[in-house]
Enzyme design. Structure first.
Site, PDB file in Angstrom:
ATOM      1  N   SER A   1       0.463   1.182  -3.377  1.00  0.00           N
ATOM      2  CA  SER A   1       0.552   0.055  -4.304  1.00  0.00           C
ATOM      3  C   SER A   1      -0.813  -0.614  -4.418  1.00  0.00           C
ATOM      4  O   SER A   1      -1.686  -0.419  -3.565  1.00  0.00           O
ATOM      5  CB  SER A   1       1.588  -0.949  -3.782  1.00  0.00           C
ATOM      6  OG  SER A   1       1.510  -2.180  -4.485  1.00  0.00           O
TER       7      SER A   1
ATOM      8  N   TYR B   1       4.992  -6.474   2.803  1.00  0.00           N
ATOM      9  CA  TYR B   1       4.867  -5.355   1.853  1.00  0.00           C
ATOM     10  C   TYR B   1       3.447  -4.807   1.855  1.00  0.00           C
ATOM     11  O   TYR B   1       3.237  -3.591   1.878  1.00  0.00           O
ATOM     12  CB  TYR B   1       5.263  -5.828   0.453  1.00  0.00           C
ATOM     13  CG  TYR B   1       5.313  -4.728  -0.577  1.00  0.00           C
ATOM     14  CD1 TYR B   1       6.375  -3.821  -0.603  1.00  0.00           C
ATOM     15  CD2 TYR B   1       4.308  -4.584  -1.535  1.00  0.00           C
ATOM     16  CE1 TYR B   1       6.426  -2.808  -1.551  1.00  0.00           C
ATOM     17  CE2 TYR B   1       4.357  -3.576  -2.487  1.00  0.00           C
ATOM     18  CZ  TYR B   1       5.419  -2.697  -2.486  1.00  0.00           C
ATOM     19  OH  TYR B   1       5.467  -1.680  -3.421  1.00  0.00           O
TER      20      TYR B   1
END
Length: 265
Positions: free
Chosen positions: A133, A146
């Site tokens: 990501s 995350y």
């Protein structure tokens, strides 16, 4: 004297190979790199029951790959299996697997008679794809857990790439994907202040870019392309300037309205 000659020789070889690699990169920037054929190749997709996993399964089904679908949700995974068959896949296998549990991964792998990387190394053939990501490139407030997992995924994938390179396993390829927010529902409520530079990505667009990167054996894929520029700036800008840029782009408020993915009842 011989040591100096050897050093000069090594430097000239390095210089020559570096120039060739730069010319090759420039050439493939102008002309698309040839895409490899994945028909008949075994493609294992984790999280295949929904989102990017399902869309990737459909893309590889159309390319004639043998699909192995893993997901913790048996029902949605079976749905993906059926949709893949309808899309043209002739060989699709769905397995219920919680990839966060090591024992589960080994159990399902045993069912497939595959040992993944050791099997790839033995055959000098395979392709590792890591969906990281943009949060694996730059820390973001409100997403510390995350970010930690995505930084770890990126680091692991990079080290595996270097490992295969050092062992001269040229048949094993790696693709590391770092997208901005994608409209899969996972980041429901997140916003972007600059949609022209940092758009929230359409899933179909993201999957098309991912598959293209895999077929062209591209190592890194950042989406949108503005992330390449951001990473370039991060490498040399003073921290205060970087923070001012992040504030201007609205990075500190992207997750203010974060709701998250709604779970099925």
């Amino acid at each position: 004297m011989s040591c100096n000659v050897e050093s000069v020789k090594d430097f000239l070889v390095f210089l020559g190979k570096s120039l060739l690699s730069l010319l090759e990169a420039l050439l493939f920037h102008v002309i698309s790199k040839p895409r490899k054929n994945v028909a008949g190749e075994i493609v294992l997709i984790t999280g295949a029951g929904s989102g990017l996993g399902r869309l990737l399964a459909l893309q590889f089904a159309r390319l004639g790959s043998v699909l192995v679908l893993w997901d913790v949700n048996k029902e949605t995974n079976e749905e993906t299996c059926q949709i893949a068959r309808e899309a043209g896949a002739t060989r699709v296998h769905a397995y219920t697997c919680d990839c966060s549990q090591r024992e589960e991964v080994y159990r399902v792998a045993d069912q497939m008679y595959k040992a993944f990387l050791p099997a790839m190394i033995a055959n000098n053939h395979g392709h590792l794809v890591c969906i990281s990501s943009s949060a694996g490139l730059i820390g973001v407030n409100g997403l510390s857990d995350y970010c930690a997992s995505k930084f770890a995924a990126l680091g692991f994938a990079e080290s595996m790439f270097i490992e295969t390179l050092a062992e001269k396993q040229k048949g094993i390829k790696t693709t590391i994907v770092c997208p901005f927010f994608i409209k899969t529902g996972m980041f429901e409520g997140c916003t972007t202040k600059c949609p022209s530079l940092l758009p929230i990505l359409d899933p179909e667009y993201a999957v098309k870019k991912i598959v293209d990167a895999i077929l062209q054996e591209q190592l890194y894929l950042y989406m949108p392309k503005f992330l390449y520029f951001i990473m370039f700036l991060k490498s040399f800008l003073p921290i205060k300037t970087g923070i001012l840029l992040a504030d201007y782009l609205g990075v500190f408020h992207m997750t203010d309205g974060f709701i998250g993915q709604k779970k099925k009842s």
